[in-house]
Enzyme design. Sequence first.
Site, PDB file in Angstrom:
ATOM      1  N   TYR A   1      34.820  40.780  55.002  1.00  0.00           N
ATOM      2  CA  TYR A   1      35.119  41.695  54.780  1.00  0.00           C
ATOM      3  C   TYR A   1      36.099  42.610  56.248  1.00  0.00           C
ATOM      4  CZ  TYR A   1      33.813  43.215  50.319  1.00  0.00           C
ATOM      5  OH  TYR A   1      33.912  43.780  48.879  1.00  0.00           O
TER       6      TYR A   1
ATOM      7  N   SER B   1      27.477  39.172  43.000  1.00  0.00           N
ATOM      8  CA  SER B   1      28.745  39.609  42.153  1.00  0.00           C
ATOM      9  C   SER B   1      29.151  39.191  41.442  1.00  0.00           C
ATOM     10  CB  SER B   1      29.163  40.224  43.955  1.00  0.00           C
ATOM     11  OG  SER B   1      30.687  40.480  43.559  1.00  0.00           O
TER      12      SER B   1
ATOM     13  N   SER C   1      38.020  47.550  42.356  1.00  0.00           N
ATOM     14  CA  SER C   1      39.306  47.194  42.061  1.00  0.00           C
ATOM     15  C   SER C   1      39.378  48.504  40.340  1.00  0.00           C
ATOM     16  CB  SER C   1      39.739  46.127  41.535  1.00  0.00           C
ATOM     17  OG  SER C   1      41.645  46.352  40.970  1.00  0.00           O
TER      18      SER C   1
ATOM     19  N   LEU D   1      40.495  51.248  39.757  1.00  0.00           N
ATOM     20  CA  LEU D   1      41.457  51.677  39.950  1.00  0.00           C
ATOM     21  C   LEU D   1      42.815  50.626  39.660  1.00  0.00           C
ATOM     22  CD1 LEU D   1      41.821  54.321  42.520  1.00  0.00           C
ATOM     23  CD2 LEU D   1      41.318  54.362  40.458  1.00  0.00           C
TER      24      LEU D   1
ATOM     25  N   GLY E   1      44.587  48.253  41.259  1.00  0.00           N
ATOM     26  CA  GLY E   1      45.243  47.767  42.116  1.00  0.00           C
ATOM     27  C   GLY E   1      45.980  48.863  42.741  1.00  0.00           C
TER      28      GLY E   1
ATOM     29  N   GLY F   1      38.158  51.342  46.649  1.00  0.00           N
ATOM     30  CA  GLY F   1      38.684  50.788  48.063  1.00  0.00           C
ATOM     31  C   GLY F   1      39.428  51.869  48.959  1.00  0.00           C
TER      32      GLY F   1
END
Length: 295
Positions: free
Chosen positions: A55, A160, A212, A214, A216, A259
């Site tokens: 990240y 993951s 994710s 939502l 995006g 996020g």
Amino acid sequence: MQNTPIEGFTPETPLILGMMRLHDHPELTRPAKLADWVSARVDEGLTVFDHADIYGAGECERLFGDALRAHPALAKRVRVITKAGIVPAGKDRSPWQVKHYRAEAGYLESAINKALASLALEQIDTFLIHRPDPLLQAGEVARVLENAVSSGKVRQIGVSNFLPDQWRWLARNTDLPLVCNQSQLSLDHTGPLFDGTLEAHLTDGMRWLAWSPLGGGNLAERIPADVLDRAQQETGLDETALAIAWLRQIPGTPVPVLGSMNPDRIHSALQGAQSLLPRPLWYRLLESVRNRAVA
């Protein structure tokens, strides 16, 4: 009836705050400002923060660690998830310059030590292999993870983006429990609810950490305006809260990895995590985003 979460993934939390975009917020790059932001989230009951070594090309872990170094007491109040095992093409030191996976014993051991230093932590709460690696030598990797747990560097392990047979092969090679799988799940990505993936999580006691959640941020474009308006009027929840409430109602109570770093969006998500949708509305939202009637 409220949903019952899978036992094992602790601490219990309604949301996990994803730090993928931390480096995109200049106002939070100063340690004192970020420490204030983190402290405010902890005061809201949100104590789990999600990182990965890629990240921000490592910047996100460093910035978070700088905030904890500036305010050492804060480190005792947070739990950190981090992941390793992906090498972006730009970081490939070979002539091939290709994105690849490195779920290798030595690489993961080094990644754990580097994460502890970057994050200014004595222990990583949950360490995940970021992606399934076809070249993974499960026994060798398991020994490194076991050593990290026995030495206190890592409290618990998970995976993951693994499919059931992929995590089961790793699990067969270690006595450590795999406590979670972080993979995509949302109103915008419902396939895993119908292909047996959900039931595999439940059968194996794997907590689903849903990235994710939502979709995006485009669910308003996928749900007809009249349906969304009626749902908001009936529940008092906005689009974000509806998406999170929908997700949390799935058996096993998946934990959304949010996020967004916007406090208002986080507040809406937290409200959704504490809400229960009527079953017909849950299915109406599902029907809307899939654009076909429930069979």
